[in-house]
Motif scaffolding. Structure first.
Motif, PDB file in Angstrom:
ATOM      1  N   ALA A 112       0.831  -1.196   0.000  1.00 42.21           N
ATOM      2  CA  ALA A 112       0.000   0.000   0.000  1.00 42.21           C
ATOM      3  C   ALA A 112       0.866   1.247   0.000  1.00 42.21           C
ATOM      4  O   ALA A 112       2.022   1.217   0.439  1.00 42.21           O
ATOM      5  N   ALA A 113       0.277   2.354  -0.488  1.00 39.45           N
ATOM      6  CA  ALA A 113       0.984   3.637  -0.472  1.00 39.45           C
ATOM      7  C   ALA A 113      -0.007   4.787  -0.526  1.00 39.45           C
ATOM      8  O   ALA A 113      -1.099   4.667  -1.087  1.00 39.45           O
ATOM      9  N   ILE A 114       0.376   5.907   0.051  1.00 43.65           N
ATOM     10  CA  ILE A 114      -0.233   7.203  -0.213  1.00 43.65           C
ATOM     11  C   ILE A 114       0.883   8.049  -0.814  1.00 43.65           C
ATOM     12  O   ILE A 114       1.978   8.155  -0.240  1.00 43.65           O
ATOM     13  N   SER A 115       0.640   8.608  -2.007  1.00 46.76           N
ATOM     14  CA  SER A 115       1.755   9.101  -2.820  1.00 46.76           C
ATOM     15  C   SER A 115       1.357  10.309  -3.658  1.00 46.76           C
ATOM     16  O   SER A 115       0.211  10.767  -3.623  1.00 46.76           O
ATOM     17  N   GLY A 116       2.325  10.766  -4.446  1.00 44.39           N
ATOM     18  CA  GLY A 116       2.089  11.805  -5.422  1.00 44.39           C
ATOM     19  C   GLY A 116       1.624  11.283  -6.750  1.00 44.39           C
ATOM     20  O   GLY A 116       1.448  12.065  -7.701  1.00 44.39           O
ATOM     21  N   GLY A 117       1.409   9.953  -6.846  1.00 50.13           N
ATOM     22  CA  GLY A 117       0.858   9.349  -8.048  1.00 50.13           C
ATOM     23  C   GLY A 117       1.900   8.859  -9.035  1.00 50.13           C
ATOM     24  O   GLY A 117       3.094   9.130  -8.915  1.00 50.13           O
ATOM     25  N   SER A 118       1.414   8.061 -10.007  1.00 50.13           N
ATOM     26  CA  SER A 118       2.248   7.516 -11.098  1.00 50.13           C
ATOM     27  C   SER A 118       3.455   6.760 -10.554  1.00 50.13           C
ATOM     28  O   SER A 118       4.566   6.855 -11.083  1.00 50.13           O
ATOM     29  N   VAL A 119       3.235   5.973  -9.509  1.00 51.47           N
ATOM     30  CA  VAL A 119       4.355   5.346  -8.802  1.00 51.47           C
ATOM     31  C   VAL A 119       5.019   4.234  -9.599  1.00 51.47           C
ATOM     32  O   VAL A 119       6.142   3.844  -9.273  1.00 51.47           O
ATOM     33  N   THR A 120       4.358   3.722 -10.633  1.00 48.95           N
ATOM     34  CA  THR A 120       4.964   2.653 -11.436  1.00 48.95           C
ATOM     35  C   THR A 120       5.722   3.184 -12.651  1.00 48.95           C
ATOM     36  O   THR A 120       6.438   2.423 -13.305  1.00 48.95           O
ATOM     37  N   THR A 121       5.574   4.463 -12.955  1.00 45.07           N
ATOM     38  CA  THR A 121       6.227   5.034 -14.131  1.00 45.07           C
ATOM     39  C   THR A 121       7.224   6.130 -13.813  1.00 45.07           C
ATOM     40  O   THR A 121       8.037   6.500 -14.663  1.00 45.07           O
ATOM     41  N   THR A 122       7.157   6.686 -12.602  1.00 45.85           N
ATOM     42  CA  THR A 122       8.116   7.714 -12.186  1.00 45.85           C
ATOM     43  C   THR A 122       8.656   7.361 -10.812  1.00 45.85           C
ATOM     44  O   THR A 122       8.042   6.599 -10.065  1.00 45.85           O
ATOM     45  N   ASP A 123       9.782   7.939 -10.460  1.00 45.25           N
ATOM     46  CA  ASP A 123      10.320   7.721  -9.118  1.00 45.25           C
ATOM     47  C   ASP A 123       9.294   8.168  -8.076  1.00 45.25           C
ATOM     48  O   ASP A 123       8.577   9.147  -8.272  1.00 45.25           O
ATOM     49  N   PHE A 124       9.247   7.457  -6.958  1.00 44.31           N
ATOM     50  CA  PHE A 124       8.244   7.720  -5.929  1.00 44.31           C
ATOM     51  C   PHE A 124       8.353   9.153  -5.421  1.00 44.31           C
ATOM     52  O   PHE A 124       9.433   9.643  -5.101  1.00 44.31           O
ATOM     53  N   THR A 125       7.188   9.809  -5.344  1.00 42.18           N
ATOM     54  CA  THR A 125       7.110  11.140  -4.749  1.00 42.18           C
ATOM     55  C   THR A 125       6.079  11.118  -3.630  1.00 42.18           C
ATOM     56  O   THR A 125       5.120  10.337  -3.648  1.00 42.18           O
ATOM     57  N   GLY A 126       6.263  11.979  -2.648  1.00 37.49           N
ATOM     58  CA  GLY A 126       5.359  12.036  -1.513  1.00 37.49           C
ATOM     59  C   GLY A 126       4.025  12.657  -1.869  1.00 37.49           C
ATOM     60  O   GLY A 126       3.867  13.321  -2.905  1.00 37.49           O
ATOM     61  N   PRO A 127       3.022  12.475  -1.011  1.00 35.00           N
ATOM     62  CA  PRO A 127       1.692  13.028  -1.242  1.00 35.00           C
ATOM     63  C   PRO A 127       1.665  14.535  -1.019  1.00 35.00           C
ATOM     64  O   PRO A 127       2.693  15.170  -0.749  1.00 35.00           O
ATOM     65  N   GLY A 128       0.434  15.114  -1.084  1.00 30.84           N
ATOM     66  CA  GLY A 128       0.310  16.561  -1.089  1.00 30.84           C
ATOM     67  C   GLY A 128       0.435  17.238   0.252  1.00 30.84           C
ATOM     68  O   GLY A 128       0.518  18.465   0.309  1.00 30.84           O
ATOM     69  N   SER A 129       0.452  16.478   1.340  1.00 27.14           N
ATOM     70  CA  SER A 129       0.547  17.082   2.669  1.00 27.14           C
ATOM     71  C   SER A 129       1.456  16.239   3.555  1.00 27.14           C
ATOM     72  O   SER A 129       1.453  15.008   3.458  1.00 27.14           O
ATOM     73  N   VAL A 130       2.179  16.889   4.437  1.00 30.83           N
ATOM     74  CA  VAL A 130       3.115  16.164   5.289  1.00 30.83           C
ATOM     75  C   VAL A 130       2.401  15.336   6.350  1.00 30.83           C
ATOM     76  O   VAL A 130       2.989  14.453   6.971  1.00 30.83           O
ATOM     77  N   GLY A 131       1.118  15.603   6.591  1.00 29.98           N
ATOM     78  CA  GLY A 131       0.370  14.831   7.574  1.00 29.98           C
ATOM     79  C   GLY A 131      -0.247  13.560   7.036  1.00 29.98           C
ATOM     80  O   GLY A 131      -0.829  12.772   7.801  1.00 29.98           O
ATOM     81  N   ASP A 132      -0.142  13.296   5.736  1.00 27.02           N
ATOM     82  CA  ASP A 132      -0.757  12.116   5.125  1.00 27.02           C
ATOM     83  C   ASP A 132      -0.103  10.840   5.635  1.00 27.02           C
ATOM     84  O   ASP A 132       1.105  10.795   5.885  1.00 27.02           O
ATOM     85  N   HIS A 133      -0.918   9.768   5.749  1.00 29.20           N
ATOM     86  CA  HIS A 133      -0.396   8.532   6.338  1.00 29.20           C
ATOM     87  C   HIS A 133      -1.244   7.338   5.896  1.00 29.20           C
ATOM     88  O   HIS A 133      -2.287   7.495   5.244  1.00 29.20           O
ATOM     89  N   LEU A 134      -0.799   6.152   6.259  1.00 29.11           N
ATOM     90  CA  LEU A 134      -1.520   4.907   6.014  1.00 29.11           C
ATOM     91  C   LEU A 134      -2.261   4.478   7.277  1.00 29.11           C
ATOM     92  O   LEU A 134      -1.740   4.606   8.383  1.00 29.11           O
ATOM     93  N   ASN A 135      -3.479   3.940   7.081  1.00 29.14           N
ATOM     94  CA  ASN A 135      -4.215   3.294   8.170  1.00 29.14           C
ATOM     95  C   ASN A 135      -4.504   1.830   7.897  1.00 29.14           C
ATOM     96  O   ASN A 135      -5.085   1.150   8.764  1.00 29.14           O
ATOM     97  N   GLY A 136      -4.140   1.326   6.719  1.00 31.04           N
ATOM     98  CA  GLY A 136      -4.406  -0.078   6.454  1.00 31.04           C
ATOM     99  C   GLY A 136      -3.701  -0.600   5.221  1.00 31.04           C
ATOM    100  O   GLY A 136      -3.535   0.104   4.224  1.00 31.04           O
ATOM    101  N   SER A 137      -3.306  -1.866   5.308  1.00 31.10           N
ATOM    102  CA  SER A 137      -2.779  -2.654   4.194  1.00 31.10           C
ATOM    103  C   SER A 137      -3.082  -4.092   4.558  1.00 31.10           C
ATOM    104  O   SER A 137      -2.383  -4.680   5.386  1.00 31.10           O
ATOM    105  N   TYR A 138      -4.131  -4.692   3.959  1.00 25.73           N
ATOM    106  CA  TYR A 138      -4.655  -5.940   4.518  1.00 25.73           C
ATOM    107  C   TYR A 138      -5.408  -6.777   3.489  1.00 25.73           C
ATOM    108  O   TYR A 138      -5.922  -6.243   2.498  1.00 25.73           O
ATOM    109  N   PRO A 139      -5.510  -8.094   3.723  1.00 24.99           N
ATOM    110  CA  PRO A 139      -6.310  -8.963   2.846  1.00 24.99           C
ATOM    111  C   PRO A 139      -7.786  -8.688   3.059  1.00 24.99           C
ATOM    112  O   PRO A 139      -8.238  -8.493   4.203  1.00 24.99           O
ATOM    113  N   SER A 140      -8.557  -8.675   1.964  1.00 23.91           N
ATOM    114  CA  SER A 140      -9.943  -8.236   2.043  1.00 23.91           C
ATOM    115  C   SER A 140     -10.813  -8.962   1.023  1.00 23.91           C
ATOM    116  O   SER A 140     -10.324  -9.753   0.213  1.00 23.91           O
ATOM    117  N   ASP A 141     -12.101  -8.633   1.050  1.00 21.97           N
ATOM    118  CA  ASP A 141     -12.964  -9.037  -0.044  1.00 21.97           C
ATOM    119  C   ASP A 141     -12.960  -7.925  -1.094  1.00 21.97           C
ATOM    120  O   ASP A 141     -12.264  -6.902  -0.941  1.00 21.97           O
TER     121      ASP A 141
END
Length: 359
Positions: A287-316
């Motif tokens: 999982a990621a929260i990002s600036g987008g296009s993570v598979t075609t460009t080098d990873f960039t951070g999201p739009g705010s420094v407070g952004d974060h993850l709350n989950g990465s899990y198996p689901s339906d």
């Protein structure tokens, strides 16, 4: 001449030819023996104080972990911004962490940690639920954990990306991420994903894309909201097949999805992707929260420094976490969240790894 003998000879010859043809027909010579059971003990409450963390674990009573996940409850209102993932990572015993010397740090691991952290706000709803993906295969009967780490990130809005790469002639099955220390409440891992240690993926800076096969590395990204530096460290973990296993017939396929958002303050987003019928069995995800296009460009951070993850899990398919003992999980969900400020140009990303051992 003995016609009975001729008939028996012809029949035997036909059986041999038929058997050879059967072996030559694609799809008839093997079946995928990969199996995964999801184990979770349920939620652990907390953290109950600011700039702290709680650690909980899921354990495999049979099988070996191929990866794992975490899902958090955050409550409502502005205090919901304070719960964040600090780690989703392997453990040799359910409490010990691999934080020391880099390289191969463990073998045949059966425990997965879910570590929840807090920033400058807490509420009574905070909790973290860990998930262990308990893997079995007639071929891949041993696994190993590779850890890599970097110092940082130390300044606000800075990406700290680190990559753990599997040994040669092994297969990546999953991975995880961790940051320390918890006392820096603005520090968190904002990405944990499969990648390749090659020039095409800028040696892990670009994530594995949908449909790619056999990634060899796992990346973790640390993100600092500006709360300081107390020996900040970001860790990446790769779960790999064991040594001396013939993986030539195995395939691990990547499934990936990216959606826009969250972009408003104190807002969340989920995104889910799954393994298709011919992809193999779900063995892990990222999982990621990002600036987008993570598979075609080098990873960039999201739009705010407070952004974060709350989950990465198996689901339906609807992003609902699966229950303890599930053997048919085929989807993975990422849950992302902003902080107290708007976050323009932010995206949410999810990966599923789907394995076929070719046995």
């Amino acid at each position: 001449m003995n016609t009975g003998l001729l008939r028996r000879h012809a029949a035997a010859k036909a059986l041999v030819v038929g058997a050879a043809l059967a072996l030559a027909v694609p799809g008839t010579a093997y079946a995928n023996t990969v199996s995964v059971t999801v184990k979770t003990p349920g939620a652990t409450a907390g953290p109950g104080s600011t700039f702290s963390e709680i650690s909980t674990h899921a354990d495999c009573s049979s099988g070996l972990i191929s990866g794992g996940g975490i899902n958090q409850a955050i409550g409502t209102g502005t205090s919901s911004n304070g719960n964040k993932i600090n780690g989703t990572s392997p453990s040799p015993d359910g409490s010990t962490e691999y934080l020391g010397t880099t390289g191969v740090v463990g073998t045949d691991v059966t425990h997965w940690l879910g570590i929840g952290g807090s920033g400058g706000a807490v509420n009574a709803s905070f909790s973290s639920t860990p998930y262990a993906m308990c893997f079995t295969s007639n071929l891949i009967n041993h696994t190993q954990v590779v850890m890599n780490k970097i110092a940082g990130p130390t300044t606000s809005g800075t990406v700290g990306l680190v990559v753990a790469t599997c040994p040669a002639n092994t297969r990546l099955l999953g991975g995880g991420a961790r940051i320390t220390p918890a006392s820096v409440g603005s520090l968190k891992p904002i990405a944990s994903f499969p990648t390749f240690n090659n020039a095409g993926h800028d040696f892990g800076q670009k994530a594995a894309a949908d449909g790619e096969t056999n990634p060899d590395s796992w990346a973790a990204v640390g993100w600092n909201g500006g709360g300081g530096n107390s020996n900040n460290t970001t860790y990446a973990y790769a779960i790999c097949s064991g040594n001396n296993i013939n993986i030539s017939g195995t395939t691990v396929k990547v499934r990936f999805s990216e959606v826009s958002g969250p972009t408003s303050a104190t807002a969340g987003q989920t995104v889910t992707v799954g393994c298709g019928g011919n992809d193999g069995k779900l063995v892990s995800g990222g999982a990621a929260i990002s600036g987008g296009s993570v598979t075609t460009t080098d990873f960039t951070g999201p739009g705010s420094v407070g952004d974060h993850l709350n989950g990465s899990y198996p689901s339906d398919s609807g992003s609902t976490p699966v229950s303890d003992g599930t053997t048919t999980a085929s989807y993975w969900t990422a849950s992302t969240h902003t902080g107290g400020a708007s976050s323009p140009g932010t995206y949410s990303d999810v990966w599923a790894l789907c394995a076929d051992d070719g046995v």
